[in-house]
Design an enzyme around this catalytic site. Sequence first.
Site, PDB file in Angstrom:
ATOM      1  N   HIS A 119      64.898  44.572  42.084  1.00 25.61           N
ATOM      2  CA  HIS A 119      65.330  43.793  40.924  1.00 25.61           C
ATOM      3  C   HIS A 119      65.358  44.587  39.641  1.00 25.61           C
ATOM      4  CE1 HIS A 119      65.128  40.214  43.490  1.00 25.61           C
ATOM      5  NE2 HIS A 119      66.198  39.961  42.771  1.00 25.61           N
ATOM      6  N   CYS A 139      77.855  37.379  46.230  1.00 22.99           N
ATOM      7  CA  CYS A 139      77.350  37.694  44.893  1.00 22.99           C
ATOM      8  C   CYS A 139      76.297  38.812  44.913  1.00 22.99           C
ATOM      9  CB  CYS A 139      76.806  36.453  44.198  1.00 22.99           C
ATOM     10  SG  CYS A 139      75.380  35.743  45.018  1.00 22.99           S
TER      11      CYS A 139
HETATM   12  C1  PEP Z   1      71.037  38.669  46.621  1.00 25.68           C
HETATM   13  O1  PEP Z   1      69.970  38.578  47.208  1.00 25.68           O
HETATM   14  O2  PEP Z   1      72.024  39.279  47.089  1.00 25.68           O
HETATM   15  C2  PEP Z   1      71.216  38.063  45.309  1.00 25.68           C
HETATM   16  C3  PEP Z   1      72.397  38.033  44.727  1.00 25.68           C
HETATM   17  O3  PEP Z   1      70.102  37.569  44.693  1.00 25.68           O
HETATM   18  P1  PEP Z   1      69.009  38.504  44.015  1.00 25.68           P
HETATM   19  O4  PEP Z   1      69.529  39.906  44.044  1.00 25.68           O
HETATM   20  O5  PEP Z   1      68.785  38.006  42.647  1.00 25.68           O
HETATM   21  O6  PEP Z   1      67.848  38.322  44.931  1.00 25.68           O
END
Ligand code: PEP
Length: 757
Positions: free
Chosen positions: A368, A683
Amino acid sequence: MPVSAAASAREILTRLHDVMAGRTAPQAKLNAVVGIVAEAMNSEVCSIYLLREGVLELYATRGLDQAAVHVTKLALGEGLVGMIAAEVEVLNLDEAASHPDFAYKPETGEDRYHSFAGVPIIRRERSVGVLAVQHFETRKYADVEIEALQTVAMVLSELIANAGLIDVAGTGNNRVQSTASARLSGQKLVDGMGAGFAVFHQPRITIEHTVAEDTDAERRRVYAAFDKMREQIDRITREAEFGVAGEHDEVIATYKMFAYDEGWTRRINEAIDSGLTAEAAIERVQQRTRQRMRQIDDPLLADRMHDLEDLSNRLLRIVSGQMGTAAQLGLRQDTILIARNLGPAELLEYDKRRLKGVILEEGSLTAHVTIVARAMGVPVLGRVRDIRREIAEGDLLMLDVTEGTVFVRPSTAMEESFEGRLAVRQKRRAAYAALRDVPPVTKDGHRLTLMINAGLRDDVAALDIMGADGIGLFRTEFQFLVSATLPQRERQQRLYKEVLDAAGDRPVVFRTVDIGGDKALPYLKEGDADEENPAMGWRALRLALERGGLMKAQARALLEAAAGRTLNVMFPMVSEPWEFDTAKALFEAQREWMTKRGKRPPAAIRYGAMLEVPGLAEQLDILLPRLQFLSVGTNDLTQFLFAADRANPKLADRYDWLSPTILRFLARVVGPCRDAGVDLAVCGEMGGRPLEAMALIGLGIERLSITPAAIGPVKAMVRSLDRGTLSIHLKALLADPPRDMRGALTAWAIANGVELA
Ligand code: PEP
Ligand code: MG
């Protein structure tokens, strides 16, 4: 020579203490120091060289010709003294003249002496001078003598700093390991280029006082600091909260071992016995370890060295009370931030205007902190080795993540090459900007939807700048990560309304809080502190459903912010359809509550789920009729499909997004969504890379939500692509996958004129 290192150093330090406290001029103090050392060590010669304008100048001597003072000068790297300063290394020679680097300076009259020992005087990890002794007789110096010299050198560094004798111009060129420019490479985590001065996230402590007034008090200080440090390490072990998940088990075990290492404690105590302050004693022991380890050529040991260095810094911060990170101290100029690893919240504490890049020793593509950096538009280079050895605080760095390199103290040629590439990059960006108002339509006429991922208020501006179709993923937890306390409903509502206002008639998909995993909130204890697998633990919707109050407040904030408009709400980490039902019911109850009280609800609510847990795909027939859209989070999906922690640097390159595993999995989802009339989007970070985006489009996915900077390159790719031909080719590739799927797709793209940036 006195019998023990402590006794020898103590005798010298007691006398140095008086010199330091005296009100004489700096030159007189240096003259006194050479006298004290020469007497204590029974040496015929003791000399101090200081770096002035990048050159080492003889500043004081006992034994050499006084006429040579301020006359004898050596370049860095020239002669024995120059070598010591340039390499930040000790020299201990029984016959100085036979050393290949010996440079004879006739004005000093040193040809009479045989043995020679010299140590660097270090300030902020750089040499600022050299302290040397010479003897008539031919002999090697004992370890205790060298250590006494190093202790004196430490005190001298304080003396010359206080006297304003540090060579500001010269130290910029002088390095711990080398004076030269360097080029380090690493893994591309967030693309981009940036130049700035090196700032360590955990700043090194500058030691202001080296000679103790009261040895017992210093000992008590160091004991208290050890207790506190051990407490911290124990807590880290218990809570497994060490940085971002990854190699942390091994790291913590080593930390613990060092934290309780009796040898280390004993050596620090001995240094205090010799008359040093607690800070100086810790640093002194650290210097000695550093020097010993440098002679061992073993990468594993070098890694452990980092751990000890980290721990030593931690101890220094505790003992000196300088606890803050560089963020708390504030950035004063364009900065490239350096850290072993960072949490997303830690990164968000930095001033975005001055943060030009980040270099991590660890890091991975979908951690993250990487996503937050991408959202902030800050380039990140990860998994860079030898950072601490090669880069010192304040070094000029030119970071080119596209090339996967960083220039350290760049030469003119490096600077020119960097500027050249920057210009090309800007030109390319201008070309993408020209595509802003052009729709993402394939050559065979399919209009795709390109949206952006966002999470900070400022990100929304990218909608217009990039000409995107909307926000396909608004990570609401970012507001929680930047806050010191849980954001109240009113604050949440204000942010959501501002985002909706800025987006106008373009859709915004709000994802409810995805906390947990590597997005830990210090003010919200996430369940069992001992979670061994936080990514698979009590996070995202699992946490939100149990923290009903948190979810209700967010639901209200979203519903009120979207009054009279369409609200798109999406739940993260749905693992079973009932979880989606429960979350939706919670929103519906809030809507009813609002309506009853005469508050204006949204004109419509569209519900969606993220497909991140592979098991959910087995229940699509049950799930799809209940929702309006599904968005694939390939970051989490990949880590679960491959059972590979997304934040583990060791696994960062192991599995490819273009693996048949992922592509086949996604191919199976496309048909059912189309049949159920459910919008399907991707996404995750995967969709922001042109080649990967091409593959997704080839599978039939028509909506991508990607990092804003990727809109231009992906749009250019889309406009040069014939989707029909690709679909046929991809189907064949997936039926009988080549060993190198990436290679096969790249070759196809090149052969078919697809622009891959
Ligand atoms: C993912 O897991 O691909 C996502 C878009 O959510 P995050 O990266 O915030 O966990
Ligand atoms: Mg996710």
